[in-house]
Design a protein around this motif. Sequence first.
Motif, PDB file in Angstrom:
ATOM      1  N   GLN A 268     -29.934   0.954  -6.636  1.00 25.64           N
ATOM      2  CA  GLN A 268     -29.451  -0.107  -5.773  1.00 25.64           C
ATOM      3  C   GLN A 268     -28.588  -1.031  -6.594  1.00 25.64           C
ATOM      4  N   PHE A 269     -27.459  -1.461  -6.043  1.00 30.25           N
ATOM      5  CA  PHE A 269     -26.624  -2.360  -6.823  1.00 30.25           C
ATOM      6  C   PHE A 269     -27.312  -3.709  -6.970  1.00 30.25           C
ATOM      7  N   ASP A 270     -27.227  -4.224  -8.191  1.00 29.43           N
ATOM      8  CA  ASP A 270     -27.855  -5.492  -8.484  1.00 29.43           C
ATOM      9  C   ASP A 270     -26.788  -6.282  -9.245  1.00 29.43           C
ATOM     10  N   ALA A 271     -26.559  -7.515  -8.825  1.00 27.72           N
ATOM     11  CA  ALA A 271     -25.483  -8.304  -9.428  1.00 27.72           C
ATOM     12  C   ALA A 271     -25.678  -8.429 -10.937  1.00 27.72           C
ATOM     13  N   LYS A 272     -26.936  -8.377 -11.385  1.00 29.11           N
ATOM     14  CA  LYS A 272     -27.206  -8.499 -12.821  1.00 29.11           C
ATOM     15  C   LYS A 272     -26.628  -7.315 -13.600  1.00 29.11           C
ATOM     16  N   ALA A 273     -26.386  -6.197 -12.907  1.00 30.22           N
ATOM     17  CA  ALA A 273     -25.817  -5.038 -13.588  1.00 30.22           C
ATOM     18  C   ALA A 273     -24.463  -5.377 -14.200  1.00 30.22           C
ATOM     19  N   LEU A 274     -23.834  -6.420 -13.717  1.00 29.60           N
ATOM     20  CA  LEU A 274     -22.529  -6.803 -14.244  1.00 29.60           C
ATOM     21  C   LEU A 274     -22.589  -7.184 -15.719  1.00 29.60           C
ATOM     22  N   ILE A 275     -23.751  -7.507 -16.231  1.00 29.60           N
ATOM     23  CA  ILE A 275     -23.810  -7.850 -17.655  1.00 29.60           C
ATOM     24  C   ILE A 275     -23.427  -6.654 -18.523  1.00 29.60           C
ATOM     25  N   ALA A 276     -23.534  -5.449 -17.969  1.00 30.25           N
ATOM     26  CA  ALA A 276     -23.143  -4.275 -18.754  1.00 30.25           C
ATOM     27  C   ALA A 276     -21.631  -4.098 -18.762  1.00 30.25           C
ATOM     28  N   ALA A 277     -20.959  -4.739 -17.817  1.00 30.60           N
ATOM     29  CA  ALA A 277     -19.540  -4.458 -17.614  1.00 30.60           C
ATOM     30  C   ALA A 277     -18.669  -4.728 -18.845  1.00 30.60           C
ATOM     31  N   PRO A 278     -18.773  -5.896 -19.506  1.00 34.32           N
ATOM     32  CA  PRO A 278     -17.848  -6.137 -20.631  1.00 34.32           C
ATOM     33  C   PRO A 278     -17.947  -5.045 -21.693  1.00 34.32           C
ATOM     34  N   GLY A 279     -19.154  -4.688 -22.084  1.00 32.30           N
ATOM     35  CA  GLY A 279     -19.335  -3.675 -23.116  1.00 32.30           C
ATOM     36  C   GLY A 279     -18.809  -2.324 -22.670  1.00 32.30           C
ATOM     37  N   LEU A 280     -19.146  -1.954 -21.435  1.00 31.42           N
ATOM     38  CA  LEU A 280     -18.726  -0.636 -20.945  1.00 31.42           C
ATOM     39  C   LEU A 280     -17.224  -0.560 -20.807  1.00 31.42           C
ATOM     40  N   VAL A 281     -16.627  -1.592 -20.239  1.00 32.68           N
ATOM     41  CA  VAL A 281     -15.177  -1.587 -20.067  1.00 32.68           C
ATOM     42  C   VAL A 281     -14.507  -1.541 -21.437  1.00 32.68           C
ATOM     43  N   PHE A 282     -15.021  -2.345 -22.356  1.00 34.71           N
ATOM     44  CA  PHE A 282     -14.434  -2.351 -23.690  1.00 34.71           C
ATOM     45  C   PHE A 282     -14.484  -0.953 -24.302  1.00 34.71           C
ATOM     46  N   MET A 283     -15.668  -0.342 -24.280  1.00 29.00           N
ATOM     47  CA  MET A 283     -15.807   0.967 -24.925  1.00 29.00           C
ATOM     48  C   MET A 283     -14.988   2.027 -24.192  1.00 29.00           C
ATOM     49  N   ALA A 284     -14.856   1.901 -22.887  1.00 28.81           N
ATOM     50  CA  ALA A 284     -14.034   2.860 -22.155  1.00 28.81           C
ATOM     51  C   ALA A 284     -12.580   2.748 -22.610  1.00 28.81           C
ATOM     52  N   LEU A 285     -12.073   1.503 -22.697  1.00 29.38           N
ATOM     53  CA  LEU A 285     -10.666   1.312 -23.045  1.00 29.38           C
ATOM     54  C   LEU A 285     -10.404   1.543 -24.526  1.00 29.38           C
ATOM     55  N   ALA A 286     -11.300   1.055 -25.374  1.00 31.84           N
ATOM     56  CA  ALA A 286     -11.016   1.075 -26.809  1.00 31.84           C
ATOM     57  C   ALA A 286     -11.520   2.338 -27.481  1.00 31.84           C
ATOM     58  N   PHE A 287     -12.349   3.110 -26.805  1.00 31.95           N
ATOM     59  CA  PHE A 287     -12.909   4.298 -27.440  1.00 31.95           C
ATOM     60  C   PHE A 287     -12.623   5.565 -26.624  1.00 31.95           C
ATOM     61  N   ALA A 288     -13.087   5.586 -25.367  1.00 31.78           N
ATOM     62  CA  ALA A 288     -12.938   6.814 -24.592  1.00 31.78           C
ATOM     63  C   ALA A 288     -11.471   7.129 -24.334  1.00 31.78           C
ATOM     64  N   VAL A 289     -10.693   6.122 -23.901  1.00 31.48           N
ATOM     65  CA  VAL A 289      -9.292   6.368 -23.581  1.00 31.48           C
ATOM     66  C   VAL A 289      -8.517   6.863 -24.802  1.00 31.48           C
ATOM     67  N   PRO A 290      -8.615   6.188 -25.979  1.00 27.80           N
ATOM     68  CA  PRO A 290      -7.884   6.708 -27.140  1.00 27.80           C
ATOM     69  C   PRO A 290      -8.269   8.136 -27.514  1.00 27.80           C
ATOM     70  N   VAL A 291      -9.557   8.455 -27.453  1.00 29.69           N
ATOM     71  CA  VAL A 291      -9.962   9.807 -27.842  1.00 29.69           C
ATOM     72  C   VAL A 291      -9.400  10.827 -26.843  1.00 29.69           C
ATOM     73  N   LEU A 292      -9.474  10.477 -25.549  1.00 31.11           N
ATOM     74  CA  LEU A 292      -8.934  11.403 -24.547  1.00 31.11           C
ATOM     75  C   LEU A 292      -7.424  11.546 -24.709  1.00 31.11           C
ATOM     76  N   MET A 293      -6.744  10.419 -25.024  1.00 32.57           N
ATOM     77  CA  MET A 293      -5.297  10.481 -25.230  1.00 32.57           C
ATOM     78  C   MET A 293      -4.958  11.364 -26.419  1.00 32.57           C
ATOM     79  N   LEU A 294      -5.809  11.280 -27.434  1.00 35.47           N
ATOM     80  CA  LEU A 294      -5.567  12.109 -28.614  1.00 35.47           C
ATOM     81  C   LEU A 294      -5.659  13.586 -28.246  1.00 35.47           C
TER      82      LEU A 294
END
Lengths: 376, 292, 263
Positions: B19-45
């Motif tokens: 169930q969506f819980d507004a508190k889940a948003l606390i994970a967002a900064p870390g996840l977004v950061f790692m997606a952009l700064a880690f997953a995207v570069p590796v996939l681009m490579l």
Amino acid sequence: MSQHATAMPPATEMHQEPSYLAVSNVTKRFGAATVLDSLSLSVGRAEFVSLLGPSGCGKTTLLRLIAGLLAPDQGAIEVGGRDLTRVAAHKRNIGVVFQNYALFPHLTVAENIAYGLRAKGVPKAEQAKKVGDALGLVRMEAFADRAVTALSGGQQQRIAVARAVVVEPSLLLLDEPFSALDRKLRETMQIELRHILRNLGITSIFVTHDQDEALVMSDRIAVMNEGRIEHLGTPSEVYARPKSLYTMEFVGQSSRMGGVVKGSSEGLVEIDTPFGLVRAPGHFMSGSRVIVGVRPEAIAAGEGPAGEYNTVRGTVAEVIYFGSRTLLHFQTAQDGDRLHVELNRLPDQVAPGSAMTLRWRIDDSRVFPAPTETGR
Amino acid sequence: MTLARDNLTMPAAPVSRWQFDAKALIAAPGLVFMALAFAVPVLMLVGDSFVDSEGLSLAGYRKVLGDPYYIGIIGNSLQLACITTAVCLAIGYPAAWALARIRGVWQVILFALIFLPLTVSIVVKTFGLTIMMRRDGIINFLLVNLGFIERPMRLVFTEFSLYFGMVNVFLPFMILPLYSVMRMLDPRLLDASASLGAGPLHTFLRVTLPLTMPGVIAGGTLVFSISVAAYVTPGLLVGDRFMTMSQVMAKAYLNIRDFQLGASMAVIMLVISAALILASSYLVRAPGGEKR
Amino acid sequence: MALFGSLFCRIVLGLVIAFLFMPILIVLTVSFSSSAVFAFPPPGFSLRWYASLGNADSMLQAVWLSSQIAALSTAISLVLGTLCAIAITRGMIPGAKAVATFMASPLMLPGLVLGIAFLQAARDFGLRDTYTTLLIAHVVITMPFIMRTVLASLSLFDFAMVDAARMLGRSYPAALWTVLVPNILPGFVSGGLFAFIASFDNYPVSIFLVDVRTKTLPIQLLNQVEMSPDPTVAAISALLILGTIVALIVCDRLVGLKRMASI
Ligand SMILES: Nc1ncnc2c1ncn2[C@@H]1O[C@H](COP(=O)(O)OP(=O)(O)OP(=O)(O)O)[C@@H](O)[C@H]1O
Ligand SMILES: [Mg+2]
């Protein structure tokens, strides 16, 4: 043994009082499971109400909804006339005592109690006074500077209570607060806690598995089953005049006899049971299948006057000796039917296999519609 | 802190449907950061390795996998990793065993002594190794004084110095996982085996080794995966005389600017590491490993 | 026979420890040598290489840059990683296990591959600033260390305490700050220490991201070792080792080394 039905205390006055806590038509779902089903509950000011029910019936969920730690899917929650449904947990001013106390291990006893006062911005000097008072209330003055990890279970329990009440909450919620204590300590704490809360005049909701605890402590008991309240009433109402078979069987021991209604007159129904003809107060159509329930201690050995008593005969299946009392089980052909009889003195020469005559007051019998077992 | 879960705190895991819980948003900064700064570069490579100036192409892989020179380099990396792992295992196993069997303060002290070198910079340690390997360094000093050789010999830029250094730098990564498994081992099992008349070799092969296999797998995987990708230590100790995949990748980007070559090499290394991790998690899940 | 085996193992352990410490001790010895060449045994004792550190500007700049990058990236990882770990532990997000693996996975990839990926991505996104690029890359490097230790600490944390704090009048963030943070401090300390060391020592990622004026310490050190190895390098290395030991002792006082070392 029949005082229960006759000696009902006049316990109805609280129902009339405008309710202080009002839970109205609250529904809570987790995914597909409906955990609370349009549940309503109203509690008067300074009342102590227990939520009693089997594991998984939604007691904790209801408590968390009242606390604001969960949001209901439907319904409203009011305290003291104020609608709290959309108010954040930390602004509700509701105290909670948790099952394992949830004391803060990095703070001392006094700091634990002062935590809520600090959060509310109470001045330092006043904090110290209130912490002292709260420690006095639970008789733990000598422990102010201890680490909470260096306290026994009962002592931690007291600190948890002191921490919750020191902020003068509008409502106190307790979720199985005694479940981690041994039986002896539990009994002392029950009395002590009840005493403290009564003196403070705090409205309390108390969750428990333990029916004896609920009976001993509560002004009223809410018997819960599968997300609904089956019966809300004083301990003696719930025990002696249960509104449903579920309540009858969940609270205390009971005998149950299945049967078919033969006829009814003057508010009494006559039922044909495997133990014989039995009469009980109630209204049922002739031919309906019903269950008759009787408390074991309401049953005595020997015949009684026909107008006032039911008299049946049965074969003793088992004799269980407890010292001060003896429990007899009677068997029938039917599954599920059982007659438990609690006697203070064992009649001579009773052994499994012997036949006995038993009586109980017609007023002590409760009749409920038999659960429909359709489709089998 | 109590381990028992408080009743008012709901169990977190066995939620059938999320169930969506507004508190889940606390994970967002870390996840977004790692997606952009880690997953995207590796996939681009990975994407880059399939692209050259004209568009989609496999030229990078054709160059790497079709050229005996590059194949040899991949071979070098694998050989380096294999030998390093094997030597680390041979030395680390008895050392970890001794560490796990010692009790009391000594265990703490010895453990700290194994652990401490890990916290020292690899560059510093490798620097120390190059000093040791000099003609007038301690290794030659010892070899001559112990009578193994007549005159000091050249050690720098030899394969000996490479393996000596690799083992020196990565050995703790073998010992620690082995130790943590061996520490849990019940010594009575070995006594039982001995009392049943099993010889030491038999006890080792049939009891000790199978029971410590998870540690062997964990340590082996760890050492293999870091040594196959090692860059600093081989670079300083042998340099261009022993080219590895890492060397090629670094050169491709930093010197010759052949990005597709570098990217293809990087993806090949990525595949090797991923395969290794998957293989080891499979092996750990199937206890007794090779027997199945 | 068994006795012989155990004796053999102990001897190996002793030799292993000597072997592991050899290069470290050599560096320490050389840093106190009076000679500019690394002869063994050293001809005499002096502190001149430590004195000459005062003039090694580029080296000191590199130390300063690496300290900043390591401290900042560790701090950012601590905040982002802890928040994420809370959501994972409390089952607030779907696929919690996969998310945890993802957040810890940079540790399992070869450093050079990561470095190349960052280099390419920074170019493609037009990110020119070396400092920023280094910082972002180092947050990725430090994240796995934080995730591992914080997840382990949280699994022992009783979240009823957070609810208790909320019911006593603290908002959810304030409850986390006043109750959760102090209680998982040991996890923060050990995770933070390893994250800091990992960033401070990182070579394979940084090598692709530095420029002539912005060099981290490992890069600068290696340059120096390759170009003009003299005992100044040894002196700075010795100070680094000393710093590490001090940090380990401080953290040991705070939380206990055994607990930190549970890799
Ligand atoms: N976060 C949740 N997600 C999904 N289902 C939940 C969640 N919390 C509770 N439930 C379900 O709701 C039902 C009621 O749970 P609740 O904890 O309120 O029971 P309880 O009456 O307090 O039981 P107990 O006496 O065992 O504490 C249970 O079936 C439980 O599995
Ligand atoms: Mg509960």
